[in-house]
Scaffold this motif. Structure first.
Motif, mmCIF file in Angstrom:
data_model
loop_
_atom_site.group_PDB
_atom_site.id
_atom_site.type_symbol
_atom_site.label_atom_id
_atom_site.label_comp_id
_atom_site.label_asym_id
_atom_site.label_seq_id
_atom_site.Cartn_x
_atom_site.Cartn_y
_atom_site.Cartn_z
ATOM 1 N N THR A 11 0.836 -1.199 0.000
ATOM 2 C CA THR A 11 0.000 0.000 0.000
ATOM 3 C C THR A 11 0.869 1.246 0.000
ATOM 4 O OG1 THR A 11 -1.768 -1.133 1.187
ATOM 5 C CG2 THR A 11 -1.756 1.268 1.285
ATOM 6 N N SER A 12 0.534 2.183 -0.873
ATOM 7 C CA SER A 12 1.291 3.433 -0.933
ATOM 8 C C SER A 12 0.808 4.390 0.152
ATOM 9 C CB SER A 12 1.120 4.077 -2.302
ATOM 10 O OG SER A 12 -0.188 4.613 -2.439
ATOM 11 N N THR A 13 1.532 5.474 0.319
ATOM 12 C CA THR A 13 1.124 6.491 1.282
ATOM 13 C C THR A 13 -0.172 7.134 0.816
ATOM 14 O OG1 THR A 13 3.436 6.936 1.785
ATOM 15 C CG2 THR A 13 1.832 8.594 2.468
ATOM 16 N N ARG A 14 -1.129 7.220 1.719
ATOM 17 C CA ARG A 14 -2.437 7.783 1.360
ATOM 18 C C ARG A 14 -2.411 9.295 1.572
ATOM 19 N NH1 ARG A 14 -3.211 3.766 5.189
ATOM 20 N NH2 ARG A 14 -3.861 1.734 4.399
ATOM 21 N N THR A 15 -2.208 10.039 0.529
ATOM 22 C CA THR A 15 -2.113 11.492 0.674
ATOM 23 C C THR A 15 -2.893 12.183 -0.437
ATOM 24 O OG1 THR A 15 -0.107 11.560 -0.669
ATOM 25 C CG2 THR A 15 0.191 11.369 1.705
ATOM 26 N N GLY A 16 -3.265 13.415 -0.156
ATOM 27 C CA GLY A 16 -3.761 14.288 -1.198
ATOM 28 C C GLY A 16 -5.232 14.239 -1.526
ATOM 29 N N ALA A 17 -5.972 13.271 -1.027
ATOM 30 C CA ALA A 17 -7.390 13.185 -1.369
ATOM 31 C C ALA A 17 -8.177 14.249 -0.613
ATOM 32 C CB ALA A 17 -7.927 11.794 -1.040
ATOM 33 N N PRO A 18 -9.020 15.014 -1.302
ATOM 34 C CA PRO A 18 -9.828 16.039 -0.615
ATOM 35 C C PRO A 18 -10.917 15.400 0.233
ATOM 36 C CG PRO A 18 -10.447 15.895 -2.913
ATOM 37 C CD PRO A 18 -9.265 14.997 -2.744
ATOM 38 N N ASP A 19 -11.236 16.034 1.328
ATOM 39 C CA ASP A 19 -12.237 15.505 2.258
ATOM 40 C C ASP A 19 -13.598 16.142 1.984
ATOM 41 O OD1 ASP A 19 -12.331 13.888 5.001
ATOM 42 O OD2 ASP A 19 -13.674 15.609 5.179
ATOM 43 N N TRP A 20 -14.669 15.391 2.295
ATOM 44 C CA TRP A 20 -16.020 15.919 2.113
ATOM 45 C C TRP A 20 -16.248 17.199 2.910
ATOM 46 C CZ3 TRP A 20 -18.895 15.036 -1.780
ATOM 47 C CH2 TRP A 20 -18.932 13.792 -2.400
ATOM 48 N N ALA A 21 -15.515 17.395 4.004
ATOM 49 C CA ALA A 21 -15.699 18.608 4.805
ATOM 50 C C ALA A 21 -15.443 19.868 3.974
ATOM 51 C CB ALA A 21 -14.783 18.584 6.023
ATOM 52 N N GLU A 22 -14.493 19.786 3.037
ATOM 53 C CA GLU A 22 -14.216 20.932 2.168
ATOM 54 C C GLU A 22 -15.413 21.231 1.267
ATOM 55 O OE1 GLU A 22 -10.437 20.456 0.072
ATOM 56 O OE2 GLU A 22 -9.877 18.934 1.538
ATOM 57 N N ARG A 23 -16.038 20.184 0.741
ATOM 58 C CA ARG A 23 -17.183 20.373 -0.155
ATOM 59 C C ARG A 23 -18.402 20.855 0.626
ATOM 60 N NH1 ARG A 23 -12.981 20.181 -3.335
ATOM 61 N NH2 ARG A 23 -12.542 18.134 -4.299
ATOM 62 N N VAL A 24 -18.553 20.365 1.857
ATOM 63 C CA VAL A 24 -19.663 20.827 2.702
ATOM 64 C C VAL A 24 -19.538 22.329 2.942
ATOM 65 C CG1 VAL A 24 -20.633 20.694 5.037
ATOM 66 C CG2 VAL A 24 -20.079 18.592 3.790
ATOM 67 N N ALA A 25 -18.324 22.796 3.209
ATOM 68 C CA ALA A 25 -18.111 24.233 3.426
ATOM 69 C C ALA A 25 -18.498 25.031 2.185
ATOM 70 C CB ALA A 25 -16.650 24.488 3.792
ATOM 71 N N ASP A 26 -18.173 24.509 1.004
ATOM 72 C CA ASP A 26 -18.547 25.197 -0.235
ATOM 73 C C ASP A 26 -20.062 25.231 -0.409
ATOM 74 O OD1 ASP A 26 -15.899 25.637 -0.879
ATOM 75 O OD2 ASP A 26 -15.719 23.821 -2.096
ATOM 76 N N PHE A 27 -20.724 24.108 -0.104
ATOM 77 C CA PHE A 27 -22.181 24.078 -0.231
ATOM 78 C C PHE A 27 -22.843 24.967 0.807
ATOM 79 C CE2 PHE A 27 -22.582 20.938 -3.509
ATOM 80 C CZ PHE A 27 -23.892 21.056 -3.936
ATOM 81 N N ALA A 28 -22.267 25.041 1.987
ATOM 82 C CA ALA A 28 -22.831 25.920 3.026
ATOM 83 C C ALA A 28 -22.852 27.366 2.548
ATOM 84 C CB ALA A 28 -22.024 25.788 4.312
ATOM 85 N N LYS A 29 -21.839 27.774 1.779
ATOM 86 C CA LYS A 29 -21.819 29.141 1.245
ATOM 87 C C LYS A 29 -22.941 29.344 0.230
ATOM 88 C CE LYS A 29 -16.803 29.606 1.801
ATOM 89 N NZ LYS A 29 -15.496 29.682 1.078
ATOM 90 N N VAL A 30 -23.204 28.302 -0.591
ATOM 91 C CA VAL A 30 -24.290 28.401 -1.563
ATOM 92 C C VAL A 30 -25.634 28.528 -0.852
ATOM 93 C CG1 VAL A 30 -25.528 27.176 -3.403
ATOM 94 C CG2 VAL A 30 -23.023 27.116 -3.328
ATOM 95 N N ILE A 31 -25.834 27.725 0.179
ATOM 96 C CA ILE A 31 -27.090 27.780 0.941
ATOM 97 C C ILE A 31 -27.246 29.155 1.591
ATOM 98 C CG2 ILE A 31 -28.415 26.779 2.829
ATOM 99 C CD1 ILE A 31 -28.113 24.931 0.415
ATOM 100 N N SER A 32 -26.171 29.677 2.166
ATOM 101 C CA SER A 32 -26.235 31.004 2.795
ATOM 102 C C SER A 32 -26.564 32.089 1.778
ATOM 103 C CB SER A 32 -24.893 31.322 3.478
ATOM 104 O OG SER A 32 -24.646 30.426 4.538
ATOM 105 N N HIS A 33 -26.007 31.959 0.580
ATOM 106 C CA HIS A 33 -26.306 32.911 -0.499
ATOM 107 C C HIS A 33 -27.801 32.879 -0.837
ATOM 108 C CE1 HIS A 33 -26.146 34.956 -4.379
ATOM 109 N NE2 HIS A 33 -26.727 33.900 -4.925
ATOM 110 N N LEU A 34 -28.385 31.682 -0.898
ATOM 111 C CA LEU A 34 -29.789 31.575 -1.225
ATOM 112 C C LEU A 34 -30.665 32.082 -0.084
ATOM 113 C CD1 LEU A 34 -29.772 28.112 -2.994
ATOM 114 C CD2 LEU A 34 -30.196 30.334 -4.052
ATOM 115 N N GLU A 35 -30.243 31.854 1.151
ATOM 116 C CA GLU A 35 -30.998 32.372 2.304
ATOM 117 C C GLU A 35 -31.088 33.887 2.269
ATOM 118 O OE1 GLU A 35 -30.390 29.895 6.225
ATOM 119 O OE2 GLU A 35 -28.476 30.098 5.188
ATOM 120 N N ALA A 36 -30.004 34.514 1.784
ATOM 121 C CA ALA A 36 -29.957 35.976 1.795
ATOM 122 C C ALA A 36 -30.780 36.607 0.703
ATOM 123 C CB ALA A 36 -28.496 36.430 1.666
ATOM 124 N N ARG A 37 -31.249 35.821 -0.251
ATOM 125 C CA ARG A 37 -32.022 36.359 -1.364
ATOM 126 C C ARG A 37 -33.408 36.771 -0.899
ATOM 127 N NH1 ARG A 37 -30.044 35.559 -6.529
ATOM 128 N NH2 ARG A 37 -32.128 35.764 -7.373
#
Length: 373
Positions: free
Chosen positions: A347-373
């Motif tokens: 098994t190689s070193t497991r590095t570099g894969a993005p975590d879902w937490a990063e995508r959740v943060a991006d989606f949270a910004k989209v939801i906040s943008h829609l709330e503000a409309r």
């Protein structure tokens, strides 16, 4: 409270896909959020034609086992009683039922998150603040003409009227226009789950195995290539396909008789163990306009597992610079898999894969943008 209605392409079950990872993450970081997760309707007539158990919708239920979301997540599945050619008003009626369920839950002017293009019917009725999360180019998939035309019409309405368009791959960004650019939010992986060492699942073969993880569907899976790979691998190991089975009965029979082990779907929490113990991971995908539109979650899961990969030239793999990823034409694919199964690397070193937490943060910004409309 902020209310969110999600029109999903998949059910809320143990086999997690993009929607569940994102919704679960949002519920964890937003204690003021409550969600109605709308599943594809049950289809008893289709189930009867496939000689499968009658697939009647389960109605409304509260999801109880999601940590940190107690009392804030509901799933709803209606029923499609008749084919559309017999009941052309069924889609509108089912959309009205979704709106009624949201009202019964006390959702006040919710944000609408559409993943299934049929969510256009709900948007037509409500005009709710909305986003369209495009994860597949269904217009490029092989579908009967009537179904393709209906999906195209729904997508045109969504792209014209939603407030925000999100895509999971750059290829899907071509669907949008200059006055409504898409926000790119790719897929990811639960990196913590892959950082742990898991015991070997008991339902795996005793021999070394090559593993495919994902829904088994002709839109993606090259069945003939799987059969050829199983034949070449036989003697040194076995080809295992892990994921919900959406193939026809003839394909399933051919795979089983060809020596391919079909495990079906497994809970998301158990998937890392299957990947970690594989001699090799495989991506025997067809190459088409449809697969070119994808951002396969398995690309992130495979990367996080640290195991070697053999893939056809599809997104997520064909441009990889990792020495663990081997992109091969169909004629060279089976032998490449067999070589790795016969002599699997460490098994190689497991590095570099993005975590879902990063995508959740991006989606949270989209939801906040829609709330503000």
């Amino acid at each position: 409270m902020t209310d969110l209605v999600v029109i999903s392409l998949e059910a809320w079950d143990e086999v997690w896909r993009r929607n569940q990872h994102l919704v679960a993450g949002l519920l964890r970081v937003r204690p003021d959020l409550q969600v109605l997760f709308v599943e594809p309707p049950g289809d008893p007539v289709h189930a009867w034609r496939r000689k499968a158990p009658r697939d009647r919708g389960t109605g409304l239920r509260q999801v109880q086992d999601l940590e940190g979301a107690a009392g804030r997540l509901w799933a709803f599945q209606g029923t499609k009683w008749l084919p559309r050619r017999v009941d052309p008003g069924g889609d509108t009626r089912r959309a009205r039922r979704v709106v009624q369920v949201a009202e019964e839950l006390g959702f006040d002017s919710p944000v609408l998150w559409v993943n299934d293009p049929q969510g256009a019917e709900v948007l037509d009725i409500t005009g709710w603040r909305s986003l369209y999360d495009i994860t597949d180019d269904w217009l490029a998939a092989e579908r009967p003409r009537r179904e393709a035309d209906r999906t195209a019409a729904q997508e045109r309405r969504l792209l014209a009227h939603v407030d925000v368009v999100v895509v999971c791959s750059r290829a899907l960004g071509s669907k949008t226009t200059a006055d409504k650019p898409a926000r790119l939010i790719p897929n990811a992986v639960d990196t913590r789950a892959y950082a742990q060492v898991h015991a070997r699942p008991p339902d795996l073969p005793g021999l070394p195995y090559a593993l495919y993880v994902g829904t088994l569907h002709r839109d993606r899976l090259d069945v003939d290539l799987c059969l050829e790979t199983a034949k070449v691998v036989r003697g040194v190991g076995e080809l295992v396909l892990l994921g919900p089975i959406a193939l026809g009965n003839d394909d399933v029979k051919a795979l089983v008789e060809g020596g391919v082990r079909l495990l079906g779907g497994r809970p998301a929490s158990s998937v890392p163990a299957y990947l970690q113990h594989a001699a090799a991971l495989v991506v025997p995908h067809v190459q088409s306009d449809f697969t070119d539109s994808l951002d396969p979650i398995k690309a992130y899961e495979y990367q996080a597992s640290g195991r070697p990969v053999v893939a056809t030239a599809v997104p997520g793999f064909r441009d990889s610079a990792s020495p663990m990823v081997h992109v091969r034409r169909a004629d060279a694919f089976p032998q490449a898999v067999a070589s790795l199964v016969a002599d699997p690397p460490v098994t190689s070193t497991r590095t570099g894969a993005p975590d879902w937490a990063e995508r959740v943060a991006d989606f949270a910004k989209v939801i906040s943008h829609l709330e503000a409309r």
